[in-house]
Scaffold this motif. Structure first.
Motif, mmCIF file in Angstrom:
data_model
loop_
_atom_site.group_PDB
_atom_site.id
_atom_site.type_symbol
_atom_site.label_atom_id
_atom_site.label_comp_id
_atom_site.label_asym_id
_atom_site.label_seq_id
_atom_site.Cartn_x
_atom_site.Cartn_y
_atom_site.Cartn_z
ATOM 1 N N THR A 26 0.815 -1.219 0.000
ATOM 2 C CA THR A 26 0.000 0.000 0.000
ATOM 3 C C THR A 26 0.845 1.264 0.000
ATOM 4 N N GLU A 27 2.103 1.177 0.381
ATOM 5 C CA GLU A 27 2.991 2.343 0.446
ATOM 6 C C GLU A 27 4.240 2.093 -0.386
ATOM 7 N N PRO A 28 4.758 3.131 -1.044
ATOM 8 C CA PRO A 28 6.025 2.960 -1.762
ATOM 9 C C PRO A 28 7.159 2.628 -0.784
ATOM 10 N N ASN A 29 8.062 1.781 -1.217
ATOM 11 C CA ASN A 29 9.240 1.446 -0.425
ATOM 12 C C ASN A 29 10.364 1.162 -1.414
ATOM 13 N N GLY A 30 11.008 2.232 -1.841
ATOM 14 C CA GLY A 30 12.038 2.074 -2.857
ATOM 15 C C GLY A 30 13.255 2.918 -2.572
ATOM 16 N N PHE A 31 14.108 2.953 -3.565
ATOM 17 C CA PHE A 31 15.363 3.687 -3.461
ATOM 18 C C PHE A 31 15.120 5.161 -3.767
ATOM 19 N N ILE A 32 15.907 6.010 -3.146
ATOM 20 C CA ILE A 32 15.771 7.444 -3.381
ATOM 21 C C ILE A 32 16.661 7.847 -4.554
ATOM 22 N N GLU A 92 20.397 7.265 -4.632
ATOM 23 C CA GLU A 92 20.776 5.845 -4.720
ATOM 24 C C GLU A 92 20.666 5.370 -6.166
ATOM 25 N N ILE A 93 19.624 5.798 -6.861
ATOM 26 C CA ILE A 93 19.455 5.435 -8.274
ATOM 27 C C ILE A 93 20.509 6.137 -9.132
ATOM 28 N N GLN A 94 20.954 7.303 -8.691
ATOM 29 C CA GLN A 94 22.005 8.034 -9.412
ATOM 30 C C GLN A 94 23.281 7.194 -9.531
ATOM 31 N N VAL A 95 23.561 6.355 -8.552
ATOM 32 C CA VAL A 95 24.721 5.456 -8.600
ATOM 33 C C VAL A 95 24.651 4.598 -9.859
ATOM 34 N N TYR A 126 12.324 0.722 -9.200
ATOM 35 C CA TYR A 126 13.308 0.893 -8.122
ATOM 36 C C TYR A 126 12.834 1.922 -7.100
ATOM 37 N N THR A 127 12.174 2.989 -7.573
ATOM 38 C CA THR A 127 11.695 4.053 -6.693
ATOM 39 C C THR A 127 10.502 3.608 -5.855
ATOM 40 N N GLU A 128 9.616 2.841 -6.462
ATOM 41 C CA GLU A 128 8.366 2.491 -5.796
ATOM 42 C C GLU A 128 8.434 1.163 -5.036
ATOM 43 N N LEU A 129 9.144 0.165 -5.581
ATOM 44 C CA LEU A 129 9.089 -1.199 -5.018
ATOM 45 C C LEU A 129 10.459 -1.806 -4.720
ATOM 46 N N GLY A 130 11.519 -1.084 -4.975
ATOM 47 C CA GLY A 130 12.865 -1.651 -4.935
ATOM 48 C C GLY A 130 13.339 -2.225 -3.618
ATOM 49 N N LYS A 131 12.829 -1.727 -2.492
ATOM 50 C CA LYS A 131 13.317 -2.186 -1.184
ATOM 51 C C LYS A 131 12.400 -3.195 -0.504
ATOM 52 N N ILE A 132 11.418 -3.717 -1.201
ATOM 53 C CA ILE A 132 10.484 -4.674 -0.599
ATOM 54 C C ILE A 132 11.105 -6.072 -0.664
ATOM 55 N N GLU A 133 11.542 -6.557 0.490
ATOM 56 C CA GLU A 133 12.340 -7.792 0.575
ATOM 57 C C GLU A 133 11.631 -9.001 -0.028
ATOM 58 N N ASN A 134 10.391 -9.302 0.414
ATOM 59 C CA ASN A 134 9.765 -10.546 -0.060
ATOM 60 C C ASN A 134 9.403 -10.491 -1.534
ATOM 61 N N LEU A 135 9.387 -9.306 -2.123
ATOM 62 C CA LEU A 135 9.143 -9.153 -3.555
ATOM 63 C C LEU A 135 10.430 -9.296 -4.361
ATOM 64 N N VAL A 138 20.590 -4.412 -6.085
ATOM 65 C CA VAL A 138 20.437 -3.113 -5.428
ATOM 66 C C VAL A 138 21.530 -2.170 -5.933
ATOM 67 N N PRO A 139 21.252 -0.857 -5.914
ATOM 68 C CA PRO A 139 22.183 0.102 -6.531
ATOM 69 C C PRO A 139 23.646 -0.067 -6.132
ATOM 70 N N GLU A 140 23.924 -0.289 -4.855
ATOM 71 C CA GLU A 140 25.332 -0.363 -4.444
ATOM 72 C C GLU A 140 26.034 -1.630 -4.938
ATOM 73 N N ARG A 141 25.276 -2.585 -5.515
ATOM 74 C CA ARG A 141 25.885 -3.825 -6.013
ATOM 75 C C ARG A 141 26.062 -3.842 -7.535
ATOM 76 N N PHE A 142 25.584 -2.820 -8.232
ATOM 77 C CA PHE A 142 25.706 -2.800 -9.697
ATOM 78 C C PHE A 142 27.156 -2.847 -10.150
ATOM 79 N N GLN A 143 28.046 -2.313 -9.356
ATOM 80 C CA GLN A 143 29.461 -2.321 -9.732
ATOM 81 C C GLN A 143 30.001 -3.742 -9.915
ATOM 82 N N TYR A 144 29.352 -4.739 -9.272
ATOM 83 C CA TYR A 144 29.809 -6.130 -9.379
ATOM 84 C C TYR A 144 29.179 -6.861 -10.559
#
Length: 153
Positions: free
Chosen positions: A25-31, A34-37, A53-62, A71-77
């Motif tokens: 019911t609520e957005p839970n994503g990256f700001i 973080e997406i700028q990375v 990524y903005t709306e649903l990116g941080k929802i664990e069970n999804l 996740v943004p900080e792992r794209f480098q790998y």
């Protein structure tokens, strides 16, 4: 039937199927920073990618039950010359990505690779991919996955 992304660049992508499936019911994503990375690595990003990524990116069970939204900080790998790899099978047996030539499209096709050399079309659009993955993840991440529905009657 999946709804097309609205041509209005200010409107968010319709993720109502995913939200209903997971009771979101609520957005839970990256700001934005973080997406700028990710933008700093790949340049332009598809609208549906940013919206998800903005709306649903941080929802664990999804996003992190069976296969993994990167996740943004792992794209480098997950750097690749031709693809923005944004999703990985949990043991990295395969990855999913968007071809660099499609990054300017609002809802680009998604490709899958088992070796990061040979790539095969997985879905015609990113919206279709995220919806399909939501149903896969639901089988692992929801309190009552599909294989338990018969017990509820």
């Amino acid at each position: 039937m999946l709804k097309d992304v609205n041509n209005d660049s200010d409107s968010m992508t319709d993720f109502s199927i995913i939200k209903k499936l997971f009771g979101i019911t609520e957005p839970n994503g990256f700001i934005e920073n973080e997406i700028q990375v990710v933008k700093d690595i790949f340049g332009e990003l598809p609208k549906v990618f940013i919206d998800y990524y903005t709306e649903l990116g941080k929802i664990e069970n999804l996003n992190h039950t069976q296969d993994l939204l990167i996740v943004p900080e792992r794209f480098q790998y997950y750097k690749h010359d031709d693809y923005l790899i944004f999703y990985s099978e949990n043991q990295k047996a395969c990855v999913w990505g968007i071809h660099k030539n499609d990054l300017s499209k609002p809802d680009p096709p998604v490709y899958m690779s088992e070796n990061e050399k040979d790539w095969y079309l997985e879905t015609e659009s990113l919206t279709e991919f995220f919806t399909a993955m939501a149903f896969l993840q639901a089988g692992f991440g929801l309190q009552f996955p599909g294989n338990t529905f018969y017990e509820l009657e």
